[in-house]
Scaffold this motif. Structure first.
Motif, short mmCIF file in Angstrom:
data_model
loop_
_atom_site.label_atom_id
_atom_site.label_comp_id
_atom_site.label_asym_id
_atom_site.label_seq_id
_atom_site.Cartn_x
_atom_site.Cartn_y
_atom_site.Cartn_z
N UNK A 22 0.82 -1.21 0.00
CA UNK A 22 0.00 0.00 0.00
C UNK A 22 0.86 1.26 0.00
N UNK A 23 1.94 1.23 0.78
CA UNK A 23 2.84 2.40 0.83
C UNK A 23 3.46 2.64 -0.54
N UNK A 24 3.94 1.58 -1.18
CA UNK A 24 4.57 1.73 -2.49
C UNK A 24 3.55 2.22 -3.51
N UNK A 25 2.34 1.62 -3.51
CA UNK A 25 1.31 2.03 -4.47
C UNK A 25 0.89 3.47 -4.23
N UNK A 26 0.76 3.85 -2.94
CA UNK A 26 0.35 5.21 -2.63
C UNK A 26 1.35 6.25 -3.11
N UNK A 27 2.64 5.96 -2.96
CA UNK A 27 3.66 6.91 -3.41
C UNK A 27 3.71 7.00 -4.94
N UNK A 28 3.38 5.90 -5.62
CA UNK A 28 3.38 5.93 -7.07
C UNK A 28 2.19 6.72 -7.62
N UNK A 29 1.13 6.80 -6.85
CA UNK A 29 -0.07 7.52 -7.30
C UNK A 29 -0.01 9.02 -7.00
N UNK A 30 1.03 9.45 -6.30
CA UNK A 30 1.15 10.87 -5.99
C UNK A 30 1.29 11.69 -7.27
N UNK A 63 7.77 -4.56 -10.87
CA UNK A 63 9.20 -4.88 -10.81
C UNK A 63 9.92 -3.95 -9.83
N UNK A 64 9.56 -2.67 -9.86
CA UNK A 64 10.18 -1.73 -8.92
C UNK A 64 9.82 -2.05 -7.48
N UNK A 65 8.59 -2.51 -7.27
CA UNK A 65 8.18 -2.89 -5.91
C UNK A 65 8.99 -4.09 -5.41
N UNK A 66 9.15 -5.11 -6.26
CA UNK A 66 9.91 -6.30 -5.85
C UNK A 66 11.38 -5.94 -5.59
N UNK A 73 14.58 -6.05 2.61
CA UNK A 73 14.85 -7.29 3.34
C UNK A 73 16.34 -7.49 3.59
N UNK A 74 17.18 -6.86 2.78
CA UNK A 74 18.63 -6.94 2.97
C UNK A 74 19.16 -5.79 3.82
N UNK A 75 18.25 -4.95 4.33
CA UNK A 75 18.67 -3.84 5.18
C UNK A 75 19.04 -2.57 4.44
N UNK A 76 18.74 -2.50 3.16
CA UNK A 76 19.06 -1.33 2.36
C UNK A 76 17.80 -0.50 2.18
N UNK A 77 17.74 0.66 2.80
CA UNK A 77 16.58 1.53 2.70
C UNK A 77 16.61 2.43 1.48
N UNK A 78 17.69 2.38 0.74
CA UNK A 78 17.79 3.18 -0.47
C UNK A 78 18.56 4.47 -0.27
N UNK A 79 18.53 5.30 -1.30
CA UNK A 79 19.26 6.57 -1.31
C UNK A 79 18.28 7.70 -1.57
#
Length: 315
Positions: A22-30, A63-66, A73-79
């Motif tokens: 839901x969080x990922x979908x919500x940010x994509x709909x912004x 694909x971006x969500x996966x 899951x690997x502890x990488x929150x991104x940049x």
């Protein structure tokens, strides 16, 4: 008991997985375009296309969500897109500041709420009960930002006792930190104290209607002894439940309070990057808040089962 804990843990993980979607979908709909926000209005179509390709926005959303979920899951929150900094590193100090604020608010709110709830039951339908219940209802009706601004006006502007901006850093002593967070702590305490007090009062009054309480009254026991030694131990499960849920609010619901007092916590970090449309930061902070809330709800459920043996068996 192990089976029940395992079931609660599995349900919490499934719920967190659903919330992540839901969080990922919500940010994509912004509305708006991330590439346009980064490059500005004067960017050429070729530059925008290259930026979208660099950010991976040209791939399907699933694909971006996966990919995002696998990195989490690997502890990488991104940049962060706005400053190209590691999100986990930026959140480390801010998470500590948020927990520091929530800890001191809970230190004040939890014992005060239980004590006021017991006093309200002890003097049921008398002036202490009416005063406590009326004050709690008023506090619940007021939003956090209104309470915060009122406190700023009286204690920072009018009386000049406390700072209106709660800026803390590593070189400050504990006393300086406590003075800096005094107003946001009071704001959070007033908001959560009222709810916990009302639930404590309601839980004890519910137990006071039991037959064994009537037996204790017929035996001539003092009302205070009945409340503290007979009613409170049997009402402790719902009390612990509501306290744990309010602890979740203190961690997750500090966004408004941190913005009002310009407090360098996770809430302020989230709002700053929402304005910049920095989606990786919004997704990461949103998922952390969801994990904290779901985790504390799970703890409240398990504690309630431990405190009330009847919940361990199906009805």
């Amino acid at each position: 008991m192990i089976k029940l804990v395992g079931q609660r843990l599995a349900l919490s993980l499934l719920l967190l997985l659903a919330v992540s979607g839901l969080i990922f979908a919500g940010t994509q709909l912004l509305p708006g375009d991330v590439a346009q926000a980064i490059l500005g209005q004067g960017a050429t179509p070729e530059a925008l296309a290259n930026m979208r390709r660099e950010l991976g926005l040209d791939t399907p959303a699933w694909q971006r969500y996966l990919q995002w979920l696998g990195a989490i899951l690997q502890g990488d929150l991104g940049t962060a897109l706005s400053n190209n900094r590691d999100i986990a590193g930026s959140l480390r100090d801010r998470a500590g500041n948020t927990l520091f604020l929530a800890f001191w608010a809970s230190v004040l709110a939890v014992p005060l709420s239980v004590m006021l709830g017991l006093v309200a039951v002890r003097y049921l339908n008398r002036w202490p009960d009416r005063l406590i219940s009326g004050s709690a209802l008023t506090a619940i009706s007021l939003p956090e930002f209104f309470v915060g601004y009122v406190l700023i006006y009286f204690f920072a502007v009018h009386l000049d006792w406390l700072p209106s901006v709660s800026n803390i850093h590593g070189n400050m002593s504990l006393g300086e930190r406590m003075k800096a967070i005094a107003l946001p702590v009071i704001t959070l305490t007033l908001i959560t104290l009222a709810h916990m007090m009302r639930m404590t009062r309601a839980a004890i009054l519910n137990v006071m209607q039991s037959a064994y309480i009537e037996t204790a009254e017929l035996k001539g026991l003092r009302r205070s002894r009945i409340i503290y030694h007979h009613a409170l131990p049997n009402a402790i499960a719902p009390v612990i439940n509501v306290i744990t849920l309010n602890m979740a609010f203190l961690v997750v619901g500090v966004v408004v309070v941190e913005v009002i007092f310009v407090y360098p916590g996770m809430g302020q970090y989230l709002i700053d990057h929402v304005a910049k449309r920095d989606l990786p930061v919004v997704q990461a902070v949103g998922l952390i808040f969801a994990a904290v809330y779901i985790g504390l709800n799970m703890v409240a459920d398990i504690v309630a089962i431990l405190a009330n043996p009847r919940l361990r068996y199906p009805k």
